[in-house]
Design a protein around this motif. Structure first.
Motif, PDB file in Angstrom:
ATOM      1  N   PHE A  80       7.333 -18.033  16.347  1.00  0.00           N
ATOM      2  CA  PHE A  80       5.976 -18.171  16.879  1.00  0.00           C
ATOM      3  C   PHE A  80       5.176 -16.889  16.682  1.00  0.00           C
ATOM      4  N   TRP A  81       5.838 -15.756  16.817  1.00  0.00           N
ATOM      5  CA  TRP A  81       5.177 -14.475  16.583  1.00  0.00           C
ATOM      6  C   TRP A  81       4.779 -14.369  15.112  1.00  0.00           C
ATOM      7  N   MET A  82       5.650 -14.835  14.222  1.00  0.00           N
ATOM      8  CA  MET A  82       5.350 -14.765  12.790  1.00  0.00           C
ATOM      9  C   MET A  82       4.214 -15.709  12.421  1.00  0.00           C
ATOM     10  N   LEU A  83       4.089 -16.816  13.112  1.00  0.00           N
ATOM     11  CA  LEU A  83       3.027 -17.775  12.806  1.00  0.00           C
ATOM     12  C   LEU A  83       1.659 -17.321  13.291  1.00  0.00           C
ATOM     13  N   PHE A  84       1.606 -16.593  14.395  1.00  0.00           N
ATOM     14  CA  PHE A  84       0.319 -16.305  15.017  1.00  0.00           C
ATOM     15  C   PHE A  84      -0.114 -14.836  14.970  1.00  0.00           C
ATOM     16  N   ALA A  85       0.781 -13.917  14.706  1.00  0.00           N
ATOM     17  CA  ALA A  85       0.429 -12.493  14.719  1.00  0.00           C
ATOM     18  C   ALA A  85      -0.126 -12.049  13.363  1.00  0.00           C
ATOM     19  N   GLU A  86      -1.032 -11.106  13.419  1.00  0.00           N
ATOM     20  CA  GLU A  86      -1.620 -10.533  12.212  1.00  0.00           C
ATOM     21  C   GLU A  86      -0.578  -9.725  11.437  1.00  0.00           C
ATOM     22  N   SER A  87      -0.845  -9.532  10.165  1.00  0.00           N
ATOM     23  CA  SER A  87       0.043  -8.710   9.349  1.00  0.00           C
ATOM     24  C   SER A  87      -0.275  -7.231   9.560  1.00  0.00           C
ATOM     25  N   ASP A  88       0.619  -6.373   9.102  1.00  0.00           N
ATOM     26  CA  ASP A  88       0.352  -4.940   9.138  1.00  0.00           C
ATOM     27  C   ASP A  88      -0.800  -4.636   8.192  1.00  0.00           C
ATOM     28  N   TYR A  89      -1.675  -3.755   8.622  1.00  0.00           N
ATOM     29  CA  TYR A  89      -2.800  -3.356   7.787  1.00  0.00           C
ATOM     30  C   TYR A  89      -2.302  -2.447   6.675  1.00  0.00           C
ATOM     31  N   GLY A  90      -2.712  -2.721   5.472  1.00  0.00           N
ATOM     32  CA  GLY A  90      -2.383  -1.880   4.337  1.00  0.00           C
ATOM     33  C   GLY A  90      -0.958  -2.044   3.860  1.00  0.00           C
ATOM     34  N   GLU A  91      -0.574  -1.107   3.044  1.00  0.00           N
ATOM     35  CA  GLU A  91       0.756  -1.121   2.435  1.00  0.00           C
ATOM     36  C   GLU A  91       1.796  -0.675   3.462  1.00  0.00           C
ATOM     37  N   ASN A  92       2.983  -1.290   3.413  1.00  0.00           N
ATOM     38  CA  ASN A  92       4.095  -0.813   4.223  1.00  0.00           C
ATOM     39  C   ASN A  92       5.316  -0.664   3.317  1.00  0.00           C
TER      40      ASN A  92
END
Length: 117
Positions: A80-92
């Motif tokens: 559920f966290w993977m479905l609704f949370a934003e991605s990390d900004y920029g390169e990781n």
């Protein structure tokens, strides 16, 4: 979208992960239907292995997009966290942002553009 769906390398967006999950459920239901129709046999286990590999690879890439290891998949309800949370900004450490936001090439372009002004 769906570039190297069986690879564990890279990052994917929420949309691709959500579509992957829908595909996973649909194929599992189809395999279950075949299993019930024709009786239990080992051939259906062979059909299930690539589907499981696909979903694990897509899940690991989504974890990478959040800046986490693929092992986070074993956490209950983390999906559920993977479905609704934003991605990390920029390169990781796992690659460039699939949205293109904050990638180093954009920063360099902005930096070079501001120097020219």
């Amino acid at each position: 979208m769906f570039k190297n769906p069986f690879s564990f390398d890279g990052r994917i967006r929420r949309l691709e992960f959500g579509l992957s999950y829908i595909i996973y459920i649909a194929v599992l239901l189809f395999i279950q239907f075949l299993d019930e129709s024709f009786g239990s046999s080992g051939i259906f286990l062979i059909l299930f292995i690539p589907v499981l590999w696909f979903m694990l690879a897509q899940g690991a890439k989504r974890c990478h997009d959040r800046g986490n290891s693929g092992f986070y998949l074993i956490i209950p309800f983390y999906i559920f966290w993977m479905l609704f949370a934003e991605s990390d900004y920029g390169e990781n450490e796992y690659g460039l942002n699939p949205k293109g936001e904050g990638n180093s090439s954009e920063i360099d372009d902005i930096g070079n553009h501001s120097e020219q002004i």
